[in-house]
Design an enzyme around this catalytic site. Structure first.
Site, PDB file in Angstrom:
ATOM      1  N   ALA A 181     -25.821  -5.868  15.328  1.00  0.00           N
ATOM      2  CA  ALA A 181     -26.008  -7.120  15.762  1.00  0.00           C
ATOM      3  C   ALA A 181     -27.285  -7.066  16.749  1.00  0.00           C
ATOM      4  O   ALA A 181     -27.523  -6.033  17.402  1.00  0.00           O
ATOM      5  CB  ALA A 181     -25.160  -7.813  16.503  1.00  0.00           C
ATOM      6  N   GLY A 184     -22.778  -3.711  13.651  1.00  0.00           N
ATOM      7  CA  GLY A 184     -22.907  -4.754  12.845  1.00  0.00           C
ATOM      8  C   GLY A 184     -23.552  -4.146  11.379  1.00  0.00           C
ATOM      9  O   GLY A 184     -23.298  -4.855  10.349  1.00  0.00           O
ATOM     10  N   GLU A 220     -20.940  -2.523   9.709  1.00  0.00           N
ATOM     11  CA  GLU A 220     -20.018  -3.764   9.033  1.00  0.00           C
ATOM     12  C   GLU A 220     -20.652  -4.591   7.947  1.00  0.00           C
ATOM     13  O   GLU A 220     -19.860  -4.729   7.079  1.00  0.00           O
ATOM     14  CB  GLU A 220     -19.811  -4.766  10.102  1.00  0.00           C
ATOM     15  CG  GLU A 220     -18.981  -4.203  11.709  1.00  0.00           C
ATOM     16  CD  GLU A 220     -18.932  -5.101  12.830  1.00  0.00           C
ATOM     17  OE1 GLU A 220     -19.962  -5.477  13.350  1.00  0.00           O
ATOM     18  OE2 GLU A 220     -17.658  -5.473  13.021  1.00  0.00           O
ATOM     19  N   GLU A 248     -19.896  -0.539  19.474  1.00  0.00           N
ATOM     20  CA  GLU A 248     -19.807  -1.719  20.108  1.00  0.00           C
ATOM     21  C   GLU A 248     -18.798  -1.324  21.521  1.00  0.00           C
ATOM     22  O   GLU A 248     -19.146  -2.071  22.520  1.00  0.00           O
ATOM     23  CB  GLU A 248     -18.919  -2.596  19.551  1.00  0.00           C
ATOM     24  CG  GLU A 248     -19.974  -3.350  18.428  1.00  0.00           C
ATOM     25  CD  GLU A 248     -19.906  -2.868  16.990  1.00  0.00           C
ATOM     26  OE1 GLU A 248     -19.288  -1.598  17.117  1.00  0.00           O
ATOM     27  OE2 GLU A 248     -20.168  -3.444  16.247  1.00  0.00           O
TER      28      GLU A 248
HETATM   29  N1  3HC Z   1     -30.096  -4.977  19.111  1.00  0.00           N
HETATM   30  C1  3HC Z   1     -31.503  -5.276  19.926  1.00  0.00           C
HETATM   31  N2  3HC Z   1     -32.473  -4.196  19.926  1.00  0.00           N
HETATM   32  C2  3HC Z   1     -31.848  -3.039  19.836  1.00  0.00           C
HETATM   33  C3  3HC Z   1     -30.874  -2.817  19.167  1.00  0.00           C
HETATM   34  C4  3HC Z   1     -29.864  -3.850  18.933  1.00  0.00           C
HETATM   35  N3  3HC Z   1     -28.663  -3.368  18.126  1.00  0.00           N
HETATM   36  N4  3HC Z   1     -30.971  -1.436  19.000  1.00  0.00           N
HETATM   37  C5  3HC Z   1     -31.836  -0.923  19.523  1.00  0.00           C
HETATM   38  N5  3HC Z   1     -32.803  -1.942  20.154  1.00  0.00           N
HETATM   39  C6  3HC Z   1     -34.015  -1.842  20.547  1.00  0.00           C
HETATM   40  C7  3HC Z   1     -34.095  -1.169  21.879  1.00  0.00           C
HETATM   41  O1  3HC Z   1     -33.744  -1.954  22.821  1.00  0.00           O
HETATM   42  C8  3HC Z   1     -35.509  -0.623  21.838  1.00  0.00           C
HETATM   43  O2  3HC Z   1     -36.459  -1.618  22.172  1.00  0.00           O
HETATM   44  P1  3HC Z   1     -37.526  -1.542  23.112  1.00  0.00           P
HETATM   45  O3  3HC Z   1     -38.597  -0.280  22.196  1.00  0.00           O
HETATM   46  O4  3HC Z   1     -38.112  -2.838  23.357  1.00  0.00           O
HETATM   47  O5  3HC Z   1     -37.081  -0.877  24.351  1.00  0.00           O
HETATM   48  C9  3HC Z   1     -35.800  -0.332  20.324  1.00  0.00           C
HETATM   49  O6  3HC Z   1     -34.614  -1.017  19.630  1.00  0.00           O
HETATM   50  C10 3HC Z   1     -35.669   1.163  19.974  1.00  0.00           C
HETATM   51  O7  3HC Z   1     -34.335   1.535  20.347  1.00  0.00           O
HETATM   52  P2  3HC Z   1     -34.234   3.080  21.117  1.00  0.00           P
HETATM   53  O8  3HC Z   1     -35.305   3.205  22.278  1.00  0.00           O
HETATM   54  O9  3HC Z   1     -32.862   3.247  21.616  1.00  0.00           O
HETATM   55  O10 3HC Z   1     -34.418   3.998  20.135  1.00  0.00           O
HETATM   56  P3  3HC Z   1     -33.657   5.407  19.664  1.00  0.00           P
HETATM   57  O11 3HC Z   1     -34.523   5.730  18.409  1.00  0.00           O
HETATM   58  O12 3HC Z   1     -33.824   6.270  20.791  1.00  0.00           O
HETATM   59  O13 3HC Z   1     -32.323   4.775  19.374  1.00  0.00           O
HETATM   60  C11 3HC Z   1     -30.415   3.652  18.146  1.00  0.00           C
HETATM   61  C12 3HC Z   1     -31.910   4.008  18.047  1.00  0.00           C
HETATM   62  C13 3HC Z   1     -29.541   4.754  18.083  1.00  0.00           C
HETATM   63  C14 3HC Z   1     -30.448   2.683  17.184  1.00  0.00           C
HETATM   64  C15 3HC Z   1     -30.176   2.997  19.488  1.00  0.00           C
HETATM   65  O14 3HC Z   1     -31.123   1.997  19.837  1.00  0.00           O
HETATM   66  C16 3HC Z   1     -29.021   2.220  19.601  1.00  0.00           C
HETATM   67  O15 3HC Z   1     -27.740   3.098  19.674  1.00  0.00           O
HETATM   68  N6  3HC Z   1     -28.912   1.088  19.511  1.00  0.00           N
HETATM   69  C17 3HC Z   1     -27.563   0.083  19.856  1.00  0.00           C
HETATM   70  C18 3HC Z   1     -26.585   0.387  18.596  1.00  0.00           C
HETATM   71  C19 3HC Z   1     -25.339  -0.605  19.024  1.00  0.00           C
HETATM   72  O16 3HC Z   1     -24.728  -0.593  19.827  1.00  0.00           O
HETATM   73  N7  3HC Z   1     -25.245  -1.205  17.932  1.00  0.00           N
HETATM   74  C20 3HC Z   1     -24.120  -2.315  18.059  1.00  0.00           C
HETATM   75  C21 3HC Z   1     -24.466  -3.563  18.352  1.00  0.00           C
HETATM   76  S1  3HC Z   1     -23.340  -4.861  18.852  1.00  0.00           S
HETATM   77  C22 3HC Z   1     -22.857  -5.200  17.322  1.00  0.00           C
HETATM   78  O17 3HC Z   1     -23.357  -4.925  16.367  1.00  0.00           O
HETATM   79  C23 3HC Z   1     -22.046  -6.246  17.454  1.00  0.00           C
HETATM   80  C24 3HC Z   1     -21.189  -6.580  15.998  1.00  0.00           C
HETATM   81  O18 3HC Z   1     -20.100  -5.989  15.930  1.00  0.00           O
HETATM   82  C25 3HC Z   1     -20.901  -8.113  15.945  1.00  0.00           C
END
Ligand code: 3HC
Length: 708
Positions: free
Chosen positions: A73, A112, A115, A135
């Site tokens: 997400a 997500g 998912e 998450e």
């Molecule tokens: N949403 C919005 N922005 C995101 C994002 C996300 N899920 N994941 C990464 N980004 C953005 C970062 O903020 C960053 O933005 P910036 O360049 O403007 O600073 C850009 O994408 C690149 O991210 P990273 O610098 O972290 O790049 P890496 O290559 O080091 O890592 C990654 C990539 C492993 C995908 C890491 O970004 C990460 O762990 N992201 C989060 C994953 C996460 O927690 N997902 C769950 C989201 S909540 C969800 O899905 C709810 C659902 O269950 C309903």
């Protein structure tokens, strides 16, 4: 032209549909990480509907463009009202599709993103792909069906473990667990997925929807104690955090309730947590840790200097730990010591550390050899001449450090970066003894340097921009989170720590016991209280019998050889296994010092301990911002979370200050100032923000807008 191009007149879409024979390939295309924001969700739904309506298409492959399938997400959307289809609804819609849908995963499928894949009817991934539901690290449960579908594929135990820890699993393990149908060739994902889809069409078997599969649930239904066991195995993750238990509750709901009810339970839990203070704080930290890499006056294209070999002066605990970071990243290191015994000891410690990791299975035995082979040791300073970066890591003594920099100035090659690992000293003054202050920088590692993630990059007055950019890049290479700070006593981390320590020392004279102060701060979520910490580090760090005036509690404790854990006694008494018990002797010393200073001891409330220890830290943070020694309040949060274990679920000291309310903090500081003196005087920036009804995060936003 793709099917999507025909429909859109060629404009780039966040999700595109291309036909390969009878298979429609839908590609998510929302750089950088295919986060499932409103536009992408709407586009996926549209492409699924198009594919379903297209009589030429018999099956669908869903994949991601760029470096990964999807990061889940769009976290940035969580704070506002989102448009378009809800992610959960979209995912349900994908599962409902009347044609078989195959997820083709590369890079990562997270949150997500996974998912979405779970709701596809089949899943394939490349060998290097990683899958997970992280998450929990954002203070959330998976909220788009993950807690209900994952246990149906892999069983509740593996699902609970994955969801509670937020850890990813590799493709091979995912396949073994039942999460993937197959692992493809590394470079042939789409081709393999299309072949797989064609085979499905040829077989013509009915679609198997994940929500309808409950054989794995039945398997585990009688396994009593399963959830308690997962909780016990991960006890540390539950301390203070709300989300891990909520994750377990949701997986339990998958085993106890029909799918639709389990899903409703998960969605309610997700929404509740998303509005809660912990998730708001953890999301703040997620973005703060990414923002910190952006240095406003350092454009992204600032050149960096190549670093092929790193030199380290001093093979003590710090020098050795620092060396390991570079060896781990495959960068050769030359380590120099003055005395052969010290060098021997230092090298022995590095080897021992690696061997211990190998024993625990964290390293392969051959990695120990490879890493040690990258290490060159020498008793000759001249050996540093070949290094592109030299980090001085001797003990904290101004004259010693300055003399080392004078020598480095003579020896180091032109353009080499000269760094000091000082915790408190003036980096400008150190730079000033060289003929090349533009090449001098502070690199403040935290102990143990091979473990702690934080690196304070201390930018001195004359440090060249490319030197700062190189340090920031290198930090990422060695897996550190770097925060640029300015030169001031203690920089950001220790400057805030000093505030807390001063008050902790005063509180025990006022009548609180060391164990009260430690209990309150640990209860707040810090990993260790200030007195237990001093005992751990050693009370005699920087203390000497000759210089002792025998006036402070610490002086007397040291004089009586109560120097901390290593002597079996300090603020606490310790048994052979270093278990602490309160000490009558230490408490008597505290009473004696209080009496000598004319302090009448009294009962001190837990609230007073918390306010006196933590509010001055917030105040000092504001001072640091006003002085420009940190770019953002959120940078200060990153320092304390990664360097001192500040509980991430409160978002760091500055975010916590915002949550408490800046007017409340100012009011308390004024009261404390009246009672205890000027150390509590609110700093003008804090007063101004409180008066204007603003927060530190608004301050950060305004400052960044001003910088353009
Ligand atoms: N949403 C919005 N922005 C995101 C994002 C996300 N899920 N994941 C990464 N980004 C953005 C970062 O903020 C960053 O933005 P910036 O360049 O403007 O600073 C850009 O994408 C690149 O991210 P990273 O610098 O972290 O790049 P890496 O290559 O080091 O890592 C990654 C990539 C492993 C995908 C890491 O970004 C990460 O762990 N992201 C989060 C994953 C996460 O927690 N997902 C769950 C989201 S909540 C969800 O899905 C709810 C659902 O269950 C309903």
């Amino acid at each position: 032209m793709t099917v999507t191009d025909q429909a859109t007149g060629g404009a780039t879409q966040p999700a595109e549909l291309r036909r390969q024979g009878r298979v429609g390939v839908i590609t998510l295309n929302a750089a950088p990480v295919n986060a499932l924001g409103a536009r992408l969700r709407a586009a996926i739904r549209a492409r699924i509907e198009e594919a379903e309506a297209d009589p030429e298409i018999g099956a669908v492959v869903l994949t991601g463009a760029g470096r990964l399938f999807s990061a889940g997400a769009d976290i940035a959307e969580f704070d506002g009202a989102a448009d378009g289809p809800d992610l959960g609804e979209l995912i349900d819609r994908v599962e409902d599709t009347e044609k078989p849908v195959v997820a083709a995963i590369h890079g990562q499928a997270l949150g997500g993103g996974l998912e979405l894949a779970l709701a596809c009817h089949h899943r394939l991934a490349t060998p290097s792909a990683k899958l997970g539901l992280p998450e929990v690290k954002l203070g959330l449960v998976p909220g788009a069906g993950g807690t209900q579908r994952l246990p149906r594929l892999v069983g509740p135990r593996i699902a609970a473990e994955m969801i509670v820890t937020g850890k990813t699993v590799g493709a091979k393990a995912a396949q073994a667990a039942g999460l993937l149908d197959a692992v493809t060739a590394e470079d042939g994902l789409i081709a393999d997925a299309v072949t797989f889809a064609e085979a499905l069409l040829a077989e013509g078997k009915p679609i198997r929807r994940t929500r309808e599969r409950d054989e794995r649930l039945l398997e585990a239904r009688d396994e009593s104690g399963l959830f308690d066991a997962v909780r016990a195995d991960n006890a540390k993750l539950f301390r203070g955090f709300e989300a891990p238990q909520a994750c377990l509750d949701c997986v339990r709901a998958a085993t106890d309730l029909p799918f639709a009810e389990g899903l409703a339970f998960e969605r309610d839990t997700f929404r509740r947590l998303m509005r809660g203070a912990q998730s708001i704080a953890q999301r703040h930290v997620f973005f703060a840790e990414r923002e910190v890499a952006r240095i406003p006056d350092l454009p992204a294209d600032t050149p960096t200097r190549p670093i092929h070999r790193v030199g380290i002066v001093g093979a003590g605990l710090m020098g050795g730990g620092i060396a390991m970071n570079f060896l781990n990243a495959g960068i050769p290191v030359t380590i120099v010591e003055a005395a052969p015994e010290a060098l021997e000891r230092g090298l022995g410690l590095i080897r021992k550390n690696y061997e211990a990791s190998a024993k625990k299975g964290r390293l392969r035995p051959e990695d120990v050899t490879t890493r040690m082979a990258l290490l060159t040791d020498s008793l000759d300073f001249e050996a540093l001449a070949a290094c592109d970066l030299v980090i001085e890591a001797v003990y904290e003594n101004r004259d010693l450090k300055r003399s080392i920099f004078e020598r480095l100035d003579r020896i180091a090659k032109p353009g080499a970066i000269l760094a000091t690992n000082t915790s408190f000293l003036d980096v400008d003054a150190i730079a000033a003894v060289t003929s090349r202050p533009q090449d001098v920088i502070g690199l403040h590692f935290f102990s143990p340097a091979n473990v702690m993630r934080l690196l304070e990059v201390v930018r001195a007055e004359k440090t060249a921009p490319d030197v700062v950019a190189t340090a920031m890049r290198l930090a990422r290479t060695i897996g550190k989170i770097a925060v640029q700070v300015g030169v001031c006593f203690g920089f950001v981390g220790n400057r805030l720590l000093d505030q807390r320590q001063r008050e902790a020392d005063r509180l025990i004279l006022d009548g609180a016991l060391p164990r009260d102060v430690d209990r309150v701060l640990q209860g707040f979520g810090l990993p260790i209280g200030p007195f237990a910490m001093m005992d751990l580090v050693g009370l005699d760090l920087g203390w000497s019998r000759e210089a002792s005036k025998g006036e402070s509690v610490r002086d007397i404790l040291c004089e009586r050889d109560r120097r901390g854990q290593k002597t079996g006694a300090g603020f606490y008494d310790y048994d052979e296994s270093r278990r602490a018990t309160p000490s009558e002797e230490a408490e008597a010393i505290i009473r004696e010092v209080a009496q000598r200073r004319g302090i009448t001891q009294r009962t001190v409330s837990d609230q007073e301990i918390l306010e006196r220890c933590l509010y001055p830290m917030v105040n000092e943070g504001a001072k640091i911002l006003a002085e420009g020694k940190a770019w953002r309040a959120s940078d200060i949060d990153v320092v304390w979370i990664n360097g001192f274990g500040w509980p991430v679920y409160t978002g760091g000291p500055m975010h916590w200050g915002d949550a408490v309310g800046l007017p409340t903090i100012v009011e308390s500081l004024r009261r404390l100032e009246a009672e205890h003196g000027p150390d509590f005087k609110p700093t003008p920036l804090l007063e101004r923000l409180a008066a204007e009804g603003k927060s530190f995060s608004e301050f950060d936003r305004e400052r960044s807008a001003k910088r353009g």
